[in-house]
Structure formats: C-alpha cells, structure tokens
Design a protein around this motif. Structure first.
Motif, short mmCIF file in Angstrom:
data_model
loop_
_atom_site.label_atom_id
_atom_site.label_comp_id
_atom_site.label_asym_id
_atom_site.label_seq_id
_atom_site.Cartn_x
_atom_site.Cartn_y
_atom_site.Cartn_z
N GLU A 261 1.12 -1.93 -0.01
CA GLU A 261 -0.10 0.27 0.03
C GLU A 261 1.13 1.04 -0.25
OE1 GLU A 261 -2.20 -1.11 3.35
OE2 GLU A 261 -3.95 -1.99 2.42
N GLN A 262 2.42 1.26 0.72
CA GLN A 262 2.78 2.06 1.00
C GLN A 262 3.54 3.00 -0.84
OE1 GLN A 262 6.05 1.55 4.09
NE2 GLN A 262 4.05 2.33 5.71
N ILE A 263 4.19 2.20 -0.82
CA ILE A 263 4.71 1.73 -2.27
C ILE A 263 4.14 2.36 -3.34
CG2 ILE A 263 5.61 0.60 -4.38
CD1 ILE A 263 6.55 -1.87 -2.42
N ALA A 264 2.25 1.53 -3.35
CA ALA A 264 1.20 2.51 -4.73
C ALA A 264 1.00 3.80 -3.53
CB ALA A 264 0.33 1.31 -3.89
N VAL A 265 1.30 4.21 -3.36
CA VAL A 265 0.65 5.42 -2.24
C VAL A 265 1.66 6.25 -3.03
CG1 VAL A 265 0.15 7.21 -0.18
CG2 VAL A 265 -1.04 4.71 -1.00
N SER A 266 3.32 5.85 -3.45
CA SER A 266 4.25 6.93 -3.33
C SER A 266 4.27 6.96 -5.01
CB SER A 266 5.00 5.69 -2.77
OG SER A 266 5.73 5.06 -3.62
N ALA B 23 -4.70 3.81 -1.04
CA ALA B 23 -4.53 2.16 -1.92
C ALA B 23 -4.72 1.36 -1.00
CB ALA B 23 -2.96 1.59 -2.07
N ASN B 24 -5.54 -0.01 -1.31
CA ASN B 24 -5.66 -0.69 -0.64
C ASN B 24 -5.60 -2.49 -0.64
OD1 ASN B 24 -7.55 0.24 1.18
ND2 ASN B 24 -8.98 0.71 -0.37
N ASP C 248 -15.79 -0.19 -8.01
CA ASP C 248 -15.78 -1.38 -6.91
C ASP C 248 -15.05 -2.01 -5.94
OD1 ASP C 248 -18.39 -3.26 -6.36
OD2 ASP C 248 -18.07 -4.64 -7.94
N LEU C 249 -14.82 -3.08 -7.08
CA LEU C 249 -13.43 -3.42 -6.39
C LEU C 249 -12.44 -2.80 -5.36
CD1 LEU C 249 -11.99 -5.04 -9.22
CD2 LEU C 249 -13.46 -6.04 -8.35
N ASN C 250 -11.89 -1.41 -6.06
CA ASN C 250 -11.11 -1.36 -4.19
C ASN C 250 -11.96 -1.22 -3.10
OD1 ASN C 250 -8.59 -0.03 -3.66
ND2 ASN C 250 -9.37 2.07 -3.86
N GLN C 251 -14.02 -0.65 -3.76
CA GLN C 251 -14.10 -0.72 -1.99
C GLN C 251 -14.09 -2.41 -1.53
OE1 GLN C 251 -15.20 1.92 -0.57
NE2 GLN C 251 -16.31 0.69 0.95
N ARG C 252 -14.79 -3.35 -2.18
CA ARG C 252 -14.28 -4.49 -1.70
C ARG C 252 -12.87 -5.07 -1.33
NH1 ARG C 252 -17.05 -8.32 -6.00
NH2 ARG C 252 -19.13 -7.70 -6.30
#
Length: 175
Positions: free
Chosen positions: A61-66, A73-74, A124-128
């Motif tokens: 998640e940290q890598i994605a948010v960077s 990110a989830n 939708d997938l991110n919310q799941r």
C-alpha cells in the motif's frame, strides 16, 4: 605429375589446418555431435514466501501511494498472492488512469513481494478490497473470503482463449 603433387599438398594443408587448436588460447569449438548439455542458473527472481500478510499488505500500500496521483491504496494478501486497489482522482480520464496503474505495477515490481501483485483502479473492486482488509485487520472471520477474492481476480484477469474448454457435444434430442 606436378599438378597432382601440388593438389595433394594443398589438400593436406587444408585438412591439417582445420584440425589445429586456436593459437590465441581460446578453447576448441564443440562439434555438432557432442552430447554435452549446457546448464544455466535461473535468473528470474523467485517469488518470496509471504510470512506476515499484514506487513506485506501495508508495505505494498505504501509503495502504491508513493506513485503520483494515487490518493490511497488497499491491499489484500491471501496465500502468496496480493491484490492492490488504488484510488485516483475521480475526474481523471481513462488513459491517465491506465498510465497510473502501469506506474504502480512498475513500482511494485521492484519489491520482492509485489512482483506478482495484481493492480486494479476499479472503484467497486477497491471498495471490496477495503472491506475485506478492514475485516481482516479487525480479526473477524470472513465468510466467503475465497469466493469474494475469486470474483475480484476474475474481474481483473481477462479470460484467456487457451483456458476455455470446448463444450462437450451433446447428442441431439430425439423427436
């Protein structure tokens, strides 16, 4: 007779020249009928075994948010697979979202745990994924976790034609 001797000398020079070892210290070349097998070491990085899914999820998640333009990110880790959902600004056009997704995938590729992660920008997938992540963090048992993840991965990964089994032909109904 001279022609015969000259031809014989030239032929012997050519034949003997082909059988000599190289003068520059190089190893003699292998013949085509040699039965030697070449062994090489695996150069592709091996998939690391995930020991602590929560720590790996937080790291991915940290890598994605960077990555620029990723708001949040989830990540959900199950077994040795990670699915990363990213949130991008809602007004962003589709082409830019695809570019950001590729950028996140490239950033994750540099991490030994993220090299095989699946990345999605679908809301939708991110919310799941967020719901599953929250339940997992709270320690509550997740009913249908495997089915939910299979549905998510099924939406991310396209159907490959080679994976489709043809339907068995059924005999025609008798009239």
């Amino acid at each position: 007779m001279k022609l015969f001797v000259v031809t014989l000398l030239m032929l012997s020079a050519v034949v003997s020249g082909c059988n000599q070892a190289p003068k520059n210290g190089a190893a003699p070349s292998q013949t085509a009928d040699s039965n030697r097998q070449v062994q090489v070491k695996q150069t592709a990085p091996q998939k690391k075994e995930i020991q602590d899914p929560r720590a790996v999820a937080s790291r991915l998640e940290q890598i994605a948010v960077s990555v620029p333009n990723v708001e949040s990110a989830n990540c959900v880790v199950f077994g040795n697979t990670a699915v990363v959902g990213i949130n991008v600004p809602p007004a962003m056009d589709r082409a830019k979202v695809g570019t950001i997704k590729v950028s996140v995938a490239e950033a994750l590729k540099k991490d030994p745990y993220g090299v095989d992660a699946l990345v999605t920008a679908d809301m939708d997938l991110n919310q799941r994924l967020w719901n599953i992540r929250q339940q997992a963090m709270n320690g509550r048992p997740i009913n249908g976790f495997a089915e939910e993840m299979a549905a998510i991965i099924g939406r991310i990964v396209p159907q490959m034609p080679r994976d489709v089994n043809p339907l068995q032909s059924q005999p025609p109904a008798q009239r």
